[in-house]
Design an enzyme around this catalytic site. Structure first.
Site, PDB file in Angstrom:
ATOM      1  N   ASP A 219      10.333 -62.395  -5.235  1.00  0.00           N
ATOM      2  CA  ASP A 219      11.541 -61.697  -4.900  1.00  0.00           C
ATOM      3  C   ASP A 219      12.294 -62.144  -3.763  1.00  0.00           C
ATOM      4  OD1 ASP A 219      13.548 -59.310  -4.840  1.00  0.00           O
ATOM      5  OD2 ASP A 219      12.320 -58.540  -6.444  1.00  0.00           O
TER       6      ASP A 219
ATOM      7  N   SER B 174      18.184 -57.553  -7.632  1.00  0.00           N
ATOM      8  CA  SER B 174      16.920 -57.403  -8.314  1.00  0.00           C
ATOM      9  C   SER B 174      17.242 -56.968  -9.837  1.00  0.00           C
ATOM     10  CB  SER B 174      15.759 -56.431  -7.830  1.00  0.00           C
ATOM     11  OG  SER B 174      15.191 -57.389  -6.384  1.00  0.00           O
TER      12      SER B 174
ATOM     13  N   HIS C  64      24.405 -51.594  -5.639  1.00  0.00           N
ATOM     14  CA  HIS C  64      24.215 -50.179  -5.938  1.00  0.00           C
ATOM     15  C   HIS C  64      25.489 -49.235  -6.131  1.00  0.00           C
ATOM     16  CE1 HIS C  64      19.950 -49.963  -5.182  1.00  0.00           C
ATOM     17  NE2 HIS C  64      20.264 -51.035  -4.275  1.00  0.00           N
TER      18      HIS C  64
ATOM     19  N   ARG D  63      22.100 -52.959   4.289  1.00  0.00           N
ATOM     20  CA  ARG D  63      21.032 -53.589   3.952  1.00  0.00           C
ATOM     21  C   ARG D  63      21.757 -54.598   2.733  1.00  0.00           C
ATOM     22  NH1 ARG D  63      15.784 -52.717   3.074  1.00  0.00           N
ATOM     23  NH2 ARG D  63      14.530 -53.114   1.017  1.00  0.00           N
ATOM     24  N   ASP D  64      22.527 -54.104   2.068  1.00  0.00           N
ATOM     25  CA  ASP D  64      23.390 -55.096   1.214  1.00  0.00           C
ATOM     26  C   ASP D  64      24.712 -55.791   1.818  1.00  0.00           C
ATOM     27  OD1 ASP D  64      21.764 -54.660  -0.788  1.00  0.00           O
ATOM     28  OD2 ASP D  64      22.932 -52.908  -1.507  1.00  0.00           O
TER      29      ASP D  64
ATOM     30  N   ARG E  99      20.698 -45.021   3.926  1.00  0.00           N
ATOM     31  CA  ARG E  99      19.923 -45.254   2.581  1.00  0.00           C
ATOM     32  C   ARG E  99      18.410 -45.359   2.453  1.00  0.00           C
ATOM     33  NH1 ARG E  99      21.289 -50.949   0.313  1.00  0.00           N
ATOM     34  NH2 ARG E  99      19.418 -50.640  -1.168  1.00  0.00           N
TER      35      ARG E  99
ATOM     36  N   ARG F  28      12.892 -45.555  -4.208  1.00  0.00           N
ATOM     37  CA  ARG F  28      12.416 -45.762  -5.542  1.00  0.00           C
ATOM     38  C   ARG F  28      11.077 -45.910  -6.056  1.00  0.00           C
ATOM     39  NH1 ARG F  28      14.843 -51.770  -5.071  1.00  0.00           N
ATOM     40  NH2 ARG F  28      13.431 -52.659  -3.780  1.00  0.00           N
TER      41      ARG F  28
ATOM     42  N   ARG G 151      23.786 -48.567  -9.861  1.00  0.00           N
ATOM     43  CA  ARG G 151      22.374 -49.090 -10.060  1.00  0.00           C
ATOM     44  C   ARG G 151      21.615 -48.183 -10.398  1.00  0.00           C
ATOM     45  NH1 ARG G 151      19.283 -53.892  -7.088  1.00  0.00           N
ATOM     46  NH2 ARG G 151      17.433 -53.030  -6.771  1.00  0.00           N
ATOM     47  N   ALA G 152      20.378 -48.173 -10.890  1.00  0.00           N
ATOM     48  CA  ALA G 152      19.375 -47.286 -11.406  1.00  0.00           C
ATOM     49  C   ALA G 152      18.507 -46.968 -10.779  1.00  0.00           C
ATOM     50  CB  ALA G 152      18.987 -47.714 -12.817  1.00  0.00           C
ATOM     51  N   ASP G 153      17.550 -47.988 -10.043  1.00  0.00           N
ATOM     52  CA  ASP G 153      16.401 -47.878  -9.392  1.00  0.00           C
ATOM     53  C   ASP G 153      16.369 -46.753  -8.407  1.00  0.00           C
ATOM     54  OD1 ASP G 153      17.733 -49.604  -7.801  1.00  0.00           O
ATOM     55  OD2 ASP G 153      15.905 -50.827  -7.261  1.00  0.00           O
ATOM     56  N   ARG G 154      17.437 -46.780  -7.525  1.00  0.00           N
ATOM     57  CA  ARG G 154      17.213 -45.815  -6.401  1.00  0.00           C
ATOM     58  C   ARG G 154      18.070 -44.360  -6.548  1.00  0.00           C
ATOM     59  NH1 ARG G 154      14.886 -48.281  -2.148  1.00  0.00           N
ATOM     60  NH2 ARG G 154      14.869 -50.464  -1.669  1.00  0.00           N
TER      61      ARG G 154
ATOM     62  N   LYS H 241       8.237 -52.863  -5.762  1.00  0.00           N
ATOM     63  CA  LYS H 241       9.113 -53.717  -6.699  1.00  0.00           C
ATOM     64  C   LYS H 241       8.296 -53.562  -8.230  1.00  0.00           C
ATOM     65  CE  LYS H 241      11.809 -56.045  -4.054  1.00  0.00           C
ATOM     66  NZ  LYS H 241      13.265 -56.041  -4.131  1.00  0.00           N
TER      67      LYS H 241
ATOM     68  N   ASP I 244      11.785 -60.701  -0.081  1.00  0.00           N
ATOM     69  CA  ASP I 244      12.887 -59.807   0.004  1.00  0.00           C
ATOM     70  C   ASP I 244      12.701 -58.629   0.771  1.00  0.00           C
ATOM     71  OD1 ASP I 244      15.559 -58.862  -1.752  1.00  0.00           O
ATOM     72  OD2 ASP I 244      14.152 -57.249  -1.961  1.00  0.00           O
TER      73      ASP I 244
ATOM     74  N   HIS J 288      15.161 -58.246   4.012  1.00  0.00           N
ATOM     75  CA  HIS J 288      15.979 -56.916   4.152  1.00  0.00           C
ATOM     76  C   HIS J 288      15.901 -56.486   5.644  1.00  0.00           C
ATOM     77  CE1 HIS J 288      18.177 -56.712   0.430  1.00  0.00           C
ATOM     78  NE2 HIS J 288      16.939 -56.604  -0.160  1.00  0.00           N
TER      79      HIS J 288
ATOM     80  N   ASP K 122      14.087 -64.298  -8.387  1.00  0.00           N
ATOM     81  CA  ASP K 122      15.231 -63.206  -8.952  1.00  0.00           C
ATOM     82  C   ASP K 122      16.759 -63.515  -8.111  1.00  0.00           C
ATOM     83  OD1 ASP K 122      14.493 -61.863  -6.676  1.00  0.00           O
ATOM     84  OD2 ASP K 122      14.581 -59.880  -7.375  1.00  0.00           O
ATOM     85  N   HIS K 123      16.612 -63.802  -6.895  1.00  0.00           N
ATOM     86  CA  HIS K 123      17.790 -64.028  -6.021  1.00  0.00           C
ATOM     87  C   HIS K 123      17.285 -64.538  -4.774  1.00  0.00           C
ATOM     88  CE1 HIS K 123      16.779 -60.387  -3.824  1.00  0.00           C
ATOM     89  NE2 HIS K 123      16.599 -59.671  -5.041  1.00  0.00           N
TER      90      HIS K 123
ATOM     91  N   HIS L 116      21.055 -59.687   0.510  1.00  0.00           N
ATOM     92  CA  HIS L 116      20.788 -61.118  -0.538  1.00  0.00           C
ATOM     93  C   HIS L 116      21.907 -62.111  -0.148  1.00  0.00           C
ATOM     94  CE1 HIS L 116      18.741 -58.131  -3.445  1.00  0.00           C
ATOM     95  NE2 HIS L 116      18.222 -58.023  -2.477  1.00  0.00           N
TER      96      HIS L 116
END
Ligand code: 3PG
Ligand code: CO
Length: 555
Positions: A24, A77, A136, A166-167, A202, A209, A282-285, A357, A426, A430, A467-468, A497
């Site tokens: 990752d 991700s 996200h 973070r992003d 955040r 997540r 985005r779903a995970d969080r 992850k 990753d 971050h 993945d990135h 990222h």
């Protein structure tokens, strides 16, 4: 319906154990002091790169190659693992929300109709990540939704913000809050009672997540629903500035706060008759907070008061759980993933990562779907992550434990595919801590070695990719690639990222002689990996999958 039977590959054999390793946040960039992968000792990954040039290459992991709106969108991700698992490129949440807002279709959908029933008597609450990161959520989408909702009858609106860092660059939160405040002032000028009601960082508030730490979601619930937080401000911009002034404060980890009126009363707790929208696509969080809002039976923390509200997600976050049941935009329909195909064709599958992850190699890999396709053939193992820490403190994370579990799974002979995500590059990248990220990269490399050694022992095949990008570049750069300095002459640390490509390597004693990377797919991306892996299991990929990266030549 679709037939699940895959054709036999004309040249590649079945029966080999295939390890699919995803590092990752592990991109390829020029070697300098801000490239932690370059600085770190990474003998295993180095040897793959320096080995047979037909067995190592780069693939695209950002922008349109993974279904994002523009080439300026860095990979992430969710879209990365979706592409890896599904073998096709789907327009992703960011893009689907853009289209729905642009066309106005978002307001004709069932989800918006459902929440707008509250506009007459209740308050509309919007909760989500406030930045232009595009991973996200996006601020411009929030502003459009505010505009559209107010034009369609929302008279009282409260925004519950989660600061990013973070992003996007740490410290950028203040500017985003100002932009939002200015727009809310405009709405107030038009007679809409619109205000920020609460906030927090955040990583500390709401956006946990994979059930790593429910306390995070509880802090959000307390501030957003109950109107209770350790900090109270009159004004969000001043509040965020004040919280940032504390030593070591960062946007990602700001404590929760509420906005109060002159009498000290919180301006926007969520009460009966209100509508709530979580604005992240985005779903995970979002899955955990969606459960807190949606589930009647809920025991993850004491919600104290559960208001009768109408709740919708920007998207539906989990297709299997149908969570939430109401949403503004339909998610990408990521169907017929490689995992599902392979299980239908008898491939016994093992997937593993640590908590932070874990869903990447299961939920995202399987097209944002939780659970097994076939319990008899699959085993998903989650190694508990350390919780309540920032990972620069423990940069090795659980890499060793993951490596051991995957090694054991390979040696057990019980699986045809072992799939793993190694998070270090990753998660530590971050944090923006360069020294710790170097340690993280070394640990990730050691885990790869354990897995490749096991593959060697069983005569298997490995596919190592990422993945990135993240750890390969830790500094914000100008257009010509030079590090950008802030006013004080310091470099600006890049916590996010990158848009860099990622490596992919194939090998192992089980790889058929003559099997190598094709030379006719120079622009290959992550979505080409699924067909590649299917081939290495001895199957042809479905015809609508992105083409395989491998071929077999006579030697
Ligand atoms: C996060 O959610 O941690 C970041 O926004 C993106 O990181 P990921 O895409 O690597 O999970
Ligand atoms: Co990341």
């Amino acid at each position: 319906g679709a037939s699940w039977k895959l054709a036999d590959h004309p040249k590649l054999p079945k029966g080999k154990t295939v390890a699919v390793v995803v590092l990752d946040g592990w991109g390829e960039a020029k070697p300098d002091q801000y490239n932690c992968i370059h600085v770190a000792e990474t003998p295993t990954m180095d040897s793959l790169k320096k080995g047979d040039p037909d067995k190592w290459r780069l693939v695209k992991a950002h922008g349109s190659a993974v279904g994002l709106p523009t080439e300026d969108d860095m990979g992430n991700s969710e879209v990365g693992h979706n592409a890896l698992g599904a073998g096709r490129i789907f327009a992703q949440g960011a893009k689907l929300v853009d289209l729905a807002l642009e066309s106005g279709k978002i307001y004709d959908g069932e989800g918006f109709k459902y929440i707008s029933e509250c506009f007459e008597k209740g308050t509309l609450h919007l909760i989500g990540l406030l930045s232009d990161g595009g991973v996200h959520s996006r601020l411009d989408q929030l502003l459009l939704l505010l505009k559209g909702s107010s034009e369609r009858g929302a008279k009282r609106i409260r925004v519950h913000i989660l600061t990013d860092g973070r992003d996007v660059l740490d410290g950028s939160s203040v500017g985003f809050v100002e932009t939002l405040e200015n727009y809310l002032a405009e709405l107030r000028g038009k007679g809409v009672d619109a205000q920020i009601a609460s906030g927090g960082g955040r990583m500390y508030v709401t956006m946990d997540r994979y059930e790593n730490d429910w306390e995070v979601v509880k802090r959000g619930w307390d501030a957003q629903v109950l109107g209770e937080a350790p900090f109270k401000f009159r004004n969000a911009v001043e509040g965020v500035k004040q919280l940032r002034a504390a030593p070591k404060a960062s946007d990602q980890y700001l404590p929760p706060f509420v906005i109060a009126d002159e009498s000290g009363k919180p301006v926007g707790p969520i009460v009966d008759g209100d509508a709530v929208v979580t604005i992240n696509f985005r779903a995970d969080r979002m899955v955990m907070v969606a459960k807190a809002f949606e589930y009647e039976d809920f025991d993850k923390f004491d919600r104290v008061r559960v208001p009768k509200i109408r709740y919708a997600g920007m998207l539906q976050y989990d297709g299997e759980l149908k969570l939430p049941s109401h949403y503004l935009v339909s998610p990408p329909e990521i169907d017929r993933t490689s995992g599902e195909y392979l299980v239908h064709n008898g491939i016994r599958t093992f997937a593993c990562s640590e908590t932070v992850k874990f869903g990447h190699v299961t939920f995202f890999w399987n097209g944002n779907r939780s659970g097994y396709f076939n319990e008899e053939l699959e085993e998903y193992v989650e190694i508990p992550s350390d919780s309540g820490i920032t990972f620069n403190v423990q940069p090795k994370m659980k890499a060793l434990e993951i490596g051991e579990k995957v090694r054991d799974a390979i040696l057990s002979g019980k699986f045809d595919q072992v799939r793993v995500n190694i998070p270090n590059g990753d998660m530590v990248g971050h944090t923006g801590d360069i020294e710790a990220t170097v340690v993280a990269c070394k640990a990730a490399d050691e885990a790869v070695k354990m897995i490749l050694d096991a593959i060697e022992q069983v005569g298997g095949i490995y596919v190592v990719t990422a993945d990135h990008g993240n750890a390969e570049d830790m500094v914000k750069r100008n257009k010509t690639g030079q590090p950008l300095l802030d006013k004080g002459g310091k470099i600006q640390i890049l916590t996010s990222h990158t848009c860099q490509p990622v490596p992919i390597a194939i090998g192992g004693p089980g790889l058929a002689p003559g099997c190598r990377f094709r030379r006719d797919i120079p622009t290959g991306g992550l979505a080409n990996v699924a067909a590649t892996v299917m081939n290495l299991h001895g199957f042809e990929a479905p015809s609508d999958y992105e083409p395989t990266l491998v071929e077999v030549v006579d030697i």
